[in-house]
Design an enzyme around this catalytic site. Structure first.
Site, PDB file in Angstrom:
ATOM      1  N   ASP A   4       0.874  -1.163   0.000  1.00  0.00           N
ATOM      2  CA  ASP A   4       0.000   0.000   0.000  1.00  0.00           C
ATOM      3  C   ASP A   4       0.919   1.223   0.000  1.00  0.00           C
ATOM      4  OD1 ASP A   4      -3.153   0.631   1.714  1.00  0.00           O
ATOM      5  OD2 ASP A   4      -2.100   1.745   0.145  1.00  0.00           O
TER       6      ASP A   4
HETATM    7  C1  GLC Z   1      -4.396   4.264   0.049  1.00  0.00           C
HETATM    8  C2  GLC Z   1      -5.282   3.082   0.232  1.00  0.00           C
HETATM    9  C3  GLC Z   1      -5.273   2.129  -0.936  1.00  0.00           C
HETATM   10  C4  GLC Z   1      -5.095   2.923  -2.233  1.00  0.00           C
HETATM   11  C5  GLC Z   1      -3.719   3.537  -2.197  1.00  0.00           C
HETATM   12  C6  GLC Z   1      -3.455   4.429  -3.415  1.00  0.00           C
HETATM   13  O1  GLC Z   1      -3.766   4.605   1.222  1.00  0.00           O
HETATM   14  O2  GLC Z   1      -5.119   2.317   1.440  1.00  0.00           O
HETATM   15  O3  GLC Z   1      -6.523   1.415  -0.929  1.00  0.00           O
HETATM   16  O4  GLC Z   1      -5.241   2.084  -3.356  1.00  0.00           O
HETATM   17  O5  GLC Z   1      -3.471   4.269  -1.012  1.00  0.00           O
HETATM   18  O6  GLC Z   1      -4.292   5.536  -3.394  1.00  0.00           O
END
Ligand code: GLC
Length: 716
Positions: free
Chosen positions: A230
């Site tokens: 993430d």
């Molecule tokens: C965020 C989320 C994830 C998302 C990523 C990119 O923190 O947890 O679901 O796809 O960052 O935006």
């Protein structure tokens, strides 16, 4: 362990020709020169390796440009129709292609363990079979259009409180029977990528969890795709690479990003927005990762490989997984579709999902409305569509219809609009963090409760639209509707005993006035078609087809209530002591009646069930008759009760094993065939693995976890 992926000749040849620096550049994100992607991996021009663009999210393609804002994932699950999930996956993939994106950071599929979780709207259900069927549907649809799906967040990301630090303390059997199955189903459906969660599982960060990533995901489940972190969800270099992470995202430090955005100097000249963002970021600090976790996989990874701390075979496998997925979706050959955004089909699909995800919780007969009924339309946000919650899933639609627009377009009687309550300000996390908090201040102009009550008194029917607010990076403080909406509903219901309440919520909410009103519709976050879908159901153009994918109950009755060790955790450890008893499993085992049970949903039609039969090992048949004069949509559900278990072995009283949605015309019958989940009769034994006990299993068939109409037995 051998979890290295198969390689085509092309990929093997590229690996031979790539320099060490080039290989490392393919293991982390970089700044997108086009400035349009959520994540970006540069290619290697010298060798014809294409760049890769990644975009959120589960509710629609999030870039600088608008796209179809589909209903929230929980609304999709409430349809209990995985075919709609596949259709949505295809549509979102086509829109990704049109926006020049190659990877969709979707579906979100974490189990809804905690009713307060700020991201429940992005997930499907409290049940692993529902979650898995929908995750698989969306993944299949995305890959049908040669875009890479990214099931997320692996695993046990079931709360936003302390999400970047909390450890889910959960035992192996509970992981295997509740929290892992939907990811397993998404992998079996062909997902080309997977995103690890921020949190820890039993003390180890998900992004470096070698047993879950290399033994389970890549070993047992034979996952040959890319495991990405993430955003800012990585903590180490060698441990993380050796633990099984293949791609570190965003792989960009904030200063690099600001520089590329051209806002680097904003930080220096004391720009107010930066201060605002600090202020607002402070509010979400508990649920935001440290953005300084920027580049563990650039120079540091190269050094780790050079020192042998990370074997070059592991680096090659990281690169081969990424290039293998790029090759799989045609990125090397450039022969993919060009996609399309906001087509009539996509608009129609967004409305169909919203309609079929609408759950009729109560109805004393006031619904469906007569075409010529005079309607008082009331609610703080009736002039805007609810297109989702806050955070990375925020999707800006090209078109949308508000409840006012939808009802006024459908009604033949008079429609009087009175908000009766100041506007509920939705949380737009991304704006908040970037200090762009626009007009999201509650405005109390033209808000007059008395006028709303008077309008209700004068109308044939009062329809009150209410909502909650929810966002990524924070959990809800309680399960109430926002503001003083409960008082508004009570005041309107006191003025007109034909009051209908339409609830737009992220998940379970308390509805204290439910016995004082004539009908209650649950629409979740219905997306861009909010107004049209609500009107179609209110006036009976469509049967409210939805069923609850989560239990509705008073806040204190949930298994995570009243025990901070369980939720939100103590010393950054959330103990999953409720074990398997999540959602309806808990309420059934405790013998507690919820407000509305899992699987509940009324229809405008009336369904009668014939006798259930079972053929083979896992197929249940039952006839369903529509005894009314209206076409209807039924969702038939099958729950398995295991034979009496030994005292030391916990088994929930019943577990959902299969379901099917079926349209049944007035006066007709349909035979519904349910294929039970392959592990419906099994349980996970830490020593034996998946095990089916001997004895008599009972399969209950019905229209909710508490409205069971017949049963059959299966002998093992
Ligand atoms: C965020 C989320 C994830 C998302 C990523 C990119 O923190 O947890 O679901 O796809 O960052 O935006």
């Amino acid at each position: 362990m051998d979890d290295a992926t198969e390689r085509s000749e092309r990929i093997a040849d590229l690996l031979d020709r790539l320099t060490l620096e080039e290989k490392v550049s393919l293991t982390h994100g970089a700044v997108d020169p086009a400035g349009n992607a959520t994540g970006y991996v540069p290619g290697v021009d010298r060798l014809g390796i294409p760049e890769l663009r990644l975009a959120d999210g589960p509710l629609g393609v999030r870039t600088e440009d608008p796209a179809t804002a589909f209903p929230a994932s929980i609304s999709l699950a409430a349809t209990f129709d995985p075919d709609l999930a596949r259709e949505q996956g295809r549509a979102m993939a086509r829109e990704a292609l049109a926006r020049d994106q190659d990877v969709l950071l979707a579906p979100g599929l974490n189990l809804i363990r905690v009713p307060h979780n700020g991201r429940n709207f992005e997930y499907y259900s409290e049940d692993p079979v529902v979650s898995g069927r929908f995750a698989a549907g969306v993944v299949s649809g995305i890959h049908d259009e040669d875009v890479i799906a990214t099931p997320k967040h692996f695993v046990a990301n079931n709360q936003e409180s302390h999400r970047a630090e909390v450890s889910a303390e959960v035992d192996e059997r509970v992981l295997r029977e509740l929290y892992l199955p939907a990811f397993r189903d998404a992998v079996a459906a062909g997902a080309g990528a997977l995103m690890t969660a921020y949190n820890r599982i039993n003390g180890t960060y998900a992004s470096e969890h070698e047993r879950l990533l290399r033994e389970v995901l890549k070993g047992e489940w034979d996952f040959d795709g890319v495991v990405m972190s993430d955003w800012f969800g990585t903590q180490f270099t060698a441990d993380t690479a050796n633990g099984g992470l293949d791609l570190q995202m965003p792989g960009v430090r904030p200063d690099e990003q600001l520089e590329s955005d051209g806002t680097a100097d904003a930080e220096d000249d004391g720009d107010d927005s930066a201060d605002t963002s600090d202020g607002v970021a402070e509010r979400f600090a508990d649920g935001l990762p440290d953005p300084e976790r920027g580049d563990y996989f650039s120079d540091a990874l190269q050094s780790a490989v050079e020192s042998g701390e990370v074997p070059e075979e592991r680096l090659d496998d990281m690169v081969a997984r990424l290039l293998g997925q790029a090759e799989r979706v045609g990125l090397f050959d450039g022969d993919r579709g060009e996609g399309a955004v906001d087509t009539p089909d996509h608009r129609d699909l967004a409305e169909r999902i919203a309609v079929n995800g609408t759950v009729l919780l109560e109805n004393d007969g006031v619904l469906p409305l007569a075409d010529d009924a005079d309607v008082a339309l009331i609610g703080p946000n009736v002039d805007e569509a609810i297109t989702g919650g806050g955070g990375s899933s925020e999707t800006e639609p090209v078109v949308s219809t508000s409840p006012v627009e939808g009802v006024e377009a459908r009604a033949e009687g008079a429609v009087t609009v009175e908000r009766g309550h100041e506007r509920i300000v939705p949380v737009t996390l991304l704006d908040a963090i970037h200090g762009d908090q626009g007009d999201d201040e509650a405005d109390d102009e033209d808000v007059d409760r008395d006028a709303a009550v008077a309008a209700a008194a004068d109308a044939d029917v009062a329809v009150v639209f209410v909502r909650d607010t929810a966002t990524e990076a924070a959990d809800r403080g309680d399960l109430r509707l926002a503001g003083e909406q409960d008082d508004l509903v009570e005041a309107v219901a006191a003025a007109n005993d034909r009051t209908v309440v339409v609830v737009g919520s992220s998940g379970p909410v308390e509805l204290p006035w439910r016995e004082d009103v004539a009908a209650v519709l649950q629409t979740w976050y219905p997306g861009q078609a909010h107004g049209d879908a609500a009107a179609a159901v209110l006036y009976g153009d469509a049967d409210p087809g939805g069923r609850l994918p989560v239990t509705f109950a008073p806040e204190p009755d949930y298994p995570t209530a009243g025990d901070e060790r369980r939720y939100p955790g103590v010393d950054y450890e959330a103990h999953y002591d409720e074990g398997l008893l999540v959602g309806y499993r808990h309420f059934d085992a405790a013998g507690v009646d919820p407000t509305y049970p899992f699987g509940h949903g009324d229809s405008y039609a009336e369904f009668r069930y014939g006798d259930a039969e079972v053929t083979g090992d896992r197929t249940v048949h039952v006839d369903v008759e529509n005894a009314s004069d209206r076409d209807g949509r039924e969702v038939v559900q099958a729950y398995v009760a295991a034979p009496e278990a030994p005292d030391d072995l916990e088994r929930p009283p019943r577990e959902l094993a299969g379901f099917a949605a079926v349209e049944v015309p007035a006066g007709e019958s349909r035979t519904v065939e349910l294929t039970l989940d392959e592990r419906a009769l099994g349980r996970y034994d830490a020593d034996e693995g998946w095990t089916v006990d001997d004895g008599e299993f009972t399969v209950h068939v019905g229209r909710s976890s508490r409205d069971l109409r017949d049963s059959v037995t299966i002998e093992r």
